[in-house]
Structure formats: C-alpha cells, structure tokens
Design an enzyme around this catalytic site. Structure first.
Site, PDB file in Angstrom:
ATOM      1  N   LYS A   9     -15.655  -9.419  -2.351  1.00 58.28           N
ATOM      2  CA  LYS A   9     -15.699  -8.062  -2.678  1.00 58.28           C
ATOM      3  C   LYS A   9     -16.386  -7.933  -3.970  1.00 58.28           C
ATOM      4  O   LYS A   9     -16.514  -8.865  -4.690  1.00 58.28           O
ATOM      5  CB  LYS A   9     -14.184  -7.390  -2.513  1.00 58.28           C
ATOM      6  N   TYR A  49     -14.161  -0.215   7.622  1.00 56.37           N
ATOM      7  CA  TYR A  49     -12.794   0.251   7.140  1.00 56.37           C
ATOM      8  C   TYR A  49     -12.185   1.307   8.087  1.00 56.37           C
ATOM      9  O   TYR A  49     -11.368   1.831   7.854  1.00 56.37           O
ATOM     10  CB  TYR A  49     -12.361   0.374   5.826  1.00 56.37           C
ATOM     11  N   ASN A 112      -8.756  -6.943  -4.577  1.00 54.39           N
ATOM     12  CA  ASN A 112      -8.280  -8.251  -4.109  1.00 54.39           C
ATOM     13  C   ASN A 112      -9.219  -9.179  -3.610  1.00 54.39           C
ATOM     14  O   ASN A 112      -8.899 -10.038  -2.812  1.00 54.39           O
ATOM     15  CB  ASN A 112      -6.874  -8.135  -3.101  1.00 54.39           C
ATOM     16  N   HIS A 115     -12.266 -10.109   1.586  1.00 53.11           N
ATOM     17  CA  HIS A 115     -11.806  -9.565   2.909  1.00 53.11           C
ATOM     18  C   HIS A 115     -12.013 -10.548   3.879  1.00 53.11           C
ATOM     19  O   HIS A 115     -12.941 -11.466   3.970  1.00 53.11           O
ATOM     20  CB  HIS A 115     -12.825  -8.397   3.309  1.00 53.11           C
ATOM     21  N   GLU A 126     -16.671  -7.203  13.404  1.00 60.46           N
ATOM     22  CA  GLU A 126     -17.227  -7.497  12.093  1.00 60.46           C
ATOM     23  C   GLU A 126     -18.370  -8.042  11.693  1.00 60.46           C
ATOM     24  O   GLU A 126     -19.524  -7.894  11.172  1.00 60.46           O
ATOM     25  CB  GLU A 126     -16.131  -7.920  11.052  1.00 60.46           C
TER      26      GLU A 126
HETATM   27  P1  RTP Z   1      -8.944  -6.423   3.875  1.00 59.09           P
HETATM   28  O1  RTP Z   1      -9.061  -5.705   5.364  1.00 59.09           O
HETATM   29  O2  RTP Z   1      -9.726  -5.928   2.686  1.00 59.09           O
HETATM   30  O3  RTP Z   1      -9.420  -8.086   4.206  1.00 59.09           O
HETATM   31  O4  RTP Z   1      -7.449  -6.652   3.509  1.00 59.09           O
HETATM   32  P2  RTP Z   1      -6.266  -6.812   4.316  1.00 59.09           P
HETATM   33  O5  RTP Z   1      -6.393  -7.026   5.551  1.00 59.09           O
HETATM   34  O6  RTP Z   1      -5.364  -7.770   3.761  1.00 59.09           O
HETATM   35  O7  RTP Z   1      -5.371  -5.454   4.112  1.00 59.09           O
HETATM   36  P3  RTP Z   1      -5.807  -4.168   4.981  1.00 59.09           P
HETATM   37  O8  RTP Z   1      -4.291  -3.433   5.420  1.00 59.09           O
HETATM   38  O9  RTP Z   1      -6.597  -4.219   6.030  1.00 59.09           O
HETATM   39  O10 RTP Z   1      -6.185  -3.187   3.871  1.00 59.09           O
HETATM   40  C1  RTP Z   1      -7.544  -3.001   3.510  1.00 59.09           C
HETATM   41  C2  RTP Z   1      -7.721  -3.003   1.972  1.00 59.09           C
HETATM   42  O11 RTP Z   1      -7.157  -1.485   1.594  1.00 59.09           O
HETATM   43  C3  RTP Z   1      -6.685  -2.054   0.344  1.00 59.09           C
HETATM   44  N1  RTP Z   1      -5.360  -1.361   0.168  1.00 59.09           N
HETATM   45  N2  RTP Z   1      -5.120  -0.561  -0.745  1.00 59.09           N
HETATM   46  N3  RTP Z   1      -3.301   1.334  -2.489  1.00 59.09           N
HETATM   47  C4  RTP Z   1      -2.867   0.741  -1.469  1.00 59.09           C
HETATM   48  O12 RTP Z   1      -1.727   0.896  -0.850  1.00 59.09           O
HETATM   49  C5  RTP Z   1      -3.595  -0.184  -0.561  1.00 59.09           C
HETATM   50  N4  RTP Z   1      -3.490  -0.839   0.580  1.00 59.09           N
HETATM   51  C6  RTP Z   1      -4.308  -1.710   1.068  1.00 59.09           C
HETATM   52  C7  RTP Z   1      -6.753  -3.298  -0.111  1.00 59.09           C
HETATM   53  O13 RTP Z   1      -7.874  -3.649  -1.006  1.00 59.09           O
HETATM   54  C8  RTP Z   1      -6.813  -3.928   1.207  1.00 59.09           C
HETATM   55  O14 RTP Z   1      -7.690  -5.317   1.183  1.00 59.09           O
HETATM   56 MG    MG Z   2      -7.652  -5.600   6.667  1.00 59.92          MG
END
Ligand code: RTP
Ligand code: MG
Length: 148
Positions: A9, A49, A112, A115, A126
């Site tokens: 990212k 997203y 974080n 991705h 994707e």
């Molecule tokens: P990613 O898609 O980026 O790989 O991350 P992930 O699967 O671990 O998490 P996901 O639930 O898909 O969430 C996507 C991204 O959204 C941001 N996020 N912010 N402020 C918040 O509460 C919150 N929750 C999620 C994070 O950057 C996450 O990677």
């Molecule tokens: Mg995700």
C-alpha cells in the site's frame, strides 16, 4: 498453480518496504508471476474495495489507497492465498503477531502496509482487475549449474 494478488500500500512504498516485502515471499518459496509500481485511480480503488462501500471508513480507504503509488504483485504457489494472509497478519497491526508483515511494520488499521486477496474468488477478481494476461509470466526455475 494457485495465484494471489498482493499489493504494498502507499504507506509501505513511502517507507521503502517494497524490497523487504518481496523478499519475504521469495524466501518463503513462492514464485513472482507479475509486478508493477502504479498509481491507483479513484474508479479502480472504488471497484477494488467495493465490498466495503457502505462502511464508514470507505472514503478514507479510497483516499488513502490513491494517495501515492502502490506496488501490485501476483504470487503463485501451493496454498498461497491463505498463507500470504497468515504472513501479512491481522488487519489491525496492533492485533497482528510479531513476525507478520503488519505485526512488524504497521501501527494503525488505516495504514497497514499490505493488501492480500482473502479467497480464491477475490484473488481471481483482483488479479483480473489489476493485471492484463500479457503482464503475467509463467516459468519454471531452471535446475542448472548456475543456481546453487
Ligand atoms: P485488505 O483488504 O486491505 O487486504 O485488508 P483486510 O482484508 O485485512 O481487511 P478488510 O476488512 O478487507 O478491510 C480493508 C481495509 O480497510 C481498512 N479498515 N479500516 N477504520 C477501520 O475500522 C477500518 N477497518 C478496516 C484497513 O486498512 C483494511 O486493510
Ligand atoms: Mg480485505
């Protein structure tokens, strides 16, 4: 061969973590099938997203992922989708175990570092969203005198 989509990212690119992250997947034993440094457009960010579009953090997420270049990659190998997620660590770096990418390099959930696709369906979607077929390379490592 199973494939996944991984992306350093904007925070990871700004912090010069591209090499470190590529290194982890190389050393693990996976094979890089494609990679590029790119600027994500607003439309691509919203599509990528899309599953989060009703969430309160969606606007911030789109703003952040388009805030600077990302390093998009396709990696392949046995069970790479789930194992890459393990290597990344939990979404919130404060919950992510030491030794994982987010555990070692992240602080806040919004930034974080990496991705990764979370299922075979997301991986296919994707990879097709970010890469043309012609940008992906299939090859075998040569067992020859110059690889020790
Ligand atoms: P990613 O898609 O980026 O790989 O991350 P992930 O699967 O671990 O998490 P996901 O639930 O898909 O969430 C996507 C991204 O959204 C941001 N996020 N912010 N402020 C918040 O509460 C919150 N929750 C999620 C994070 O950057 C996450 O990677
Ligand atoms: Mg995700």
């Amino acid at each position: 061969m199973e494939k996944t989509f991984l992306m350093v990212k904007p925070d990871g690119v700004q912090r010069n973590l591209v090499g470190e992250i590529v290194n982890r997947f190389e050393r693990k034993g996976y094979r890089l099938a494609g990679a590029k440094l790119m600027q994500i457009s607003d439309d691509l960010a919203k599509e990528h997203y899309g599953e989060h579009k009703e969430r309160p953090f969606f606007g911030e997420l789109v703003d952040f992922i388009t805030s600077g270049p990302v390093f998009a990659m396709v990696w392949e190998g046995e069970n790479v989708i789930a194992t890459a997620r393990e290597m990344m660590g939990k979404t919130n770096p404060s919950d992510a175990a030491p030794g994982t990418i987010r555990g070692d390099f992240g602080v806040t959930v919004g930034k974080n570092v990496i991705h990764g696709s979370d299922s075979p369906e997301s991986a296919e979607r994707e990879i097709n969203l970010f890469f043309e077929t012609s940008e992906l390379v299939t090859y075998t490592k040569q067992d020859s005198a110059w690889i020790y």
